[in-house]
Design an enzyme around this catalytic site. Structure first.
Site, short mmCIF file in Angstrom:
data_model
loop_
_atom_site.label_atom_id
_atom_site.label_comp_id
_atom_site.label_asym_id
_atom_site.label_seq_id
_atom_site.Cartn_x
_atom_site.Cartn_y
_atom_site.Cartn_z
N ASP A 1 -17.53 1.06 102.05
CA ASP A 1 -17.81 1.42 100.69
C ASP A 1 -19.06 0.55 100.13
OD1 ASP A 1 -15.97 3.42 100.75
OD2 ASP A 1 -14.66 2.44 99.55
N LEU A 2 -19.71 1.07 99.08
CA LEU A 2 -20.54 0.12 98.43
C LEU A 2 -20.09 -1.35 98.11
CD1 LEU A 2 -23.38 -0.32 96.80
CD2 LEU A 2 -22.36 0.77 95.06
#
Length: 232
Positions: A64-65
């Protein structure tokens, strides 16, 4: 709010953890996309930075970011196929670190909650009895004030799995703008989730390989937020 609306990826080179003729392993910083988004302003990513130096690099998994840590690339097509097979067959073993809200029980545990995409709040996920099976093992490492440092070993690799599982347990990850309360999300400058360790087999020799990555919120001694936690 669109999570990418104010995308400001951290600058600087990516630390290379390992490289051979088939593999490249880097330590992804929080705040940098693993692969480019569709919009021009989302073009900066781990993949795009890696491909500037290694044009043949192929992404075999994602973080994820906000998640930092170990990301593996294949440098050849045959290696990509073999690595994706290892991920698909759950031969790859992963260990994460997270700082969560509240004092988690000292007893290690297992979370078995199926997950699916939330159709009304994409890209969020949700616990869903009709969803895909998702399994996570967890253990508390240390406590500090009203938060806990935990070790996570996911068996499956569903989108947002660790974040949703911990929130469902009543201990959302600090800095999580999706699954934590506004106060818990604001309690950290980033999502405090880190892919600390990854084990797989070299695609051709089948030699076992272990990759580890340091993080900005947990030191080798188990500290976070520049404070010494109570070791348990």
């Amino acid at each position: 709010m669109n999570m990418y609306q104010f995308y400001q990826p951290p600058p600087g080179p990516l630390p290379i953890l390992y490289q051979d003729k088939d593999l490249l392993v880097v330590n992804k910083p929080s705040g940098l996309l693993t692969n480019p988004g569709r919009a021009l302003e989302l073009s900066d990513s781990v993949l795009s930075r890696v491909q500037r130096e290694f044009p043949t690099a192929l992404l075999v998994h994602r973080l994820d970011l906000g998640t930092s840590g170990v990301v593996v690339f294949a440098l050849r097509r045959k290696a990509e196929r073999e690595l994706k097979r290892q991920f698909a067959e759950r031969l790859v073993k992963k260990r994460y670190l997270a700082v969560v809200a509240g004092v988690m029980s000292a007893e290690p545990g297992e979370i078995n909650l199926p997950l699916s995409a939330d159709p009304d709040q994409a890209p969020k996920q949700r616990v869903d009895t009709a969803g895909k099976p998702a399994q996570t093992f967890y253990q508390r490492i240390a406590v500090r004030q009203d938060c806990s440092l935990v070790e996570l070993r996911p068996v499956t690799g569903r989108s947002h799995q660790l974040r949703v599982h911990l929130a469902a347990l009543g201990h959302p990850i600090l800095g999580d703008n999706f699954y934590a309360s506004p106060e818990q999300a604001a309690a950290a400058p980033r999502l405090l989730l880190h892919a600390a360790e990854l084990r797989l087999q070299q695609p051709y020799s089948q030699q076992p390989l272990l990759f580890t990555a340091d993080t900005d919120f947990v030191s080798a001694s188990g500290n976070w937020f520049d404070a010494t936690p109570e070791q348990v």
